[in-house]
Design an enzyme around this catalytic site. Sequence first.
Site, mmCIF file in Angstrom:
data_model
loop_
_atom_site.group_PDB
_atom_site.id
_atom_site.type_symbol
_atom_site.label_atom_id
_atom_site.label_comp_id
_atom_site.label_asym_id
_atom_site.label_seq_id
_atom_site.Cartn_x
_atom_site.Cartn_y
_atom_site.Cartn_z
ATOM 1 N N GLY A 105 61.231 77.844 6.751
ATOM 2 C CA GLY A 105 61.785 78.905 7.653
ATOM 3 C C GLY A 105 61.608 80.437 7.443
ATOM 4 O O GLY A 105 61.832 80.714 6.428
ATOM 5 N N HIS A 212 61.206 69.533 9.111
ATOM 6 C CA HIS A 212 60.984 68.691 7.890
ATOM 7 C C HIS A 212 60.604 67.207 7.675
ATOM 8 O O HIS A 212 60.392 66.780 6.684
ATOM 9 C CB HIS A 212 62.181 69.057 6.906
ATOM 10 N N ASN A 240 67.759 71.734 1.999
ATOM 11 C CA ASN A 240 67.524 73.057 2.747
ATOM 12 C C ASN A 240 67.518 73.998 1.694
ATOM 13 O O ASN A 240 68.693 73.995 1.037
ATOM 14 C CB ASN A 240 68.282 73.214 3.909
ATOM 15 N N LYS A 385 73.382 80.186 7.619
ATOM 16 C CA LYS A 385 72.493 80.271 8.848
ATOM 17 C C LYS A 385 72.691 81.461 9.679
ATOM 18 O O LYS A 385 71.917 81.876 10.440
ATOM 19 C CB LYS A 385 72.862 79.038 9.597
#
Length: 497
Positions: A105, A212, A240, A385
């Site tokens: 990402g 993923h 992650n 995030k």
Amino acid sequence: MSQDGASQFQEVIRQELELSVKKELEKILTTAPSHEFEHTKKDLDGFRKLFHRFLQEKGPSVDWGKIQRPPEDSIQPYEKIKARGLPDNISSVLNKLVVVKLNGGLGTSMGCKGPKSLIGVRNENTFLDLTVQQIEHLNKTYNTDVPLVLMNSFNTDEDTKKILQKYNHCRVKIYTFNQSRYPRINKESLLPVAKDVSYSGENTEAWYPPGHGDIYASFYNSGLLDTLIGEGKEYIFVSNIDNLGATVDLYILNHLMNPPNGKPCEFVMEVTNKTRADVKGGTLTQYEGKLRLVEIAQVPKAHVDEFKSVSKFKIFNTNNLWISLAAVKRLQEQNAIDMEIIVNPKTLDGGLNVIQLETAVGAAIKSFENSLGINVPRSRFLPVKTTSDLLLVMSNLYSLNAGSLTMSEKREFPTVPLVKLGSSFTKVQDYLRRFESIPDMLELDHLTVSGDVTFGKHVSLKGTVIIIANHGDRIDIPPGAVLENKIVSGNLRILDH
């Protein structure tokens, strides 16, 4: 037209569409330079299989009537796993582990260029720095050789590899492999947007990394899976890279390596209890006799509220997964890994509507034998995030030790405060500019900030604090201010004299 006639007609259209896509992909493949040909062919073949499945499947991918709560013993409490203790030979158990971080990402949602893993999160350390520090600490403490594997995407690979040189002297072997590169398709025609294999210039937006769930095929295709099995590795711990709570847990690892009933478990999913903030997270259910991950996108509209209910579905997937390498190899060779397709609509900069077909790594749980959920403490789920999350992990709520963040002992209750920073804080550089130093948040329950607000040095926030600067106003919280259960609104300027 009779129903039979209609379905025949649909089938003809479907076959024609598959043929058109096949031709387009063949055209794209002819533009690949010879050194990229094999790799590109594997990617496009993978996409074709996914596209074929996409055309076959219609409607929600789960029959709501078949969803059941998982049986009691299929989701174990972490305390029970921990109570088994650790064996004397924990080093030899650790030597069979590989840590895999999902590193595909970009930091765009936080206003940053380049890979998200290179954003500074604590004392100048990036996500990647903290990961390397954690594993190096393990290897030094137990005299082991746990490697780190990064699954990059074509968006992050080059920048990540440049940075990896700085870890050459660390006691961690680092490997990388790339997830696939699939073509985005036009929402109307369902044909690929790309005209050739390049992904620069006009073609930048024509390609995407397919989620993923692609880890199984791309790990296998890279040859790294076989290399690691050859070195005696047995399990991967996948998470992650932006989940700062996802550290290697020796108790879970021991449970896998020494199963209490003697039956090896091929897949463990760490789940944790839902709060109101997690209502959209995927949940583990029992479906046709197997554990199955159900995501909100798969739920028929009429049942979405039921799915979000904290009382019926009490847990959600943290995406911390422990998976048997031998099982991945076996299932990949049998073409037996079954993951639901996630259809993700996007609008490109020029206004073109496209869709990208993706899969999620946890959805494969139903393909593995003897799968298990472990209900872990919330502290193992600490994703960053947004800048609101970043404020929490930068604050004195957490202390940093060997790359791992733990809740400060000075906080009297173990829950994390709810923090909502407004749109003026979305980008990391704006957020950093607005805090002269990170406030003391040890006694904070809830913080909402909206509008043009800045914080001076050594501010302390306690209880519930709401700060709202209306349009055209600005609020400067003065240095040393203590705000406890306060609402601040209006206009407050502090200027240098």
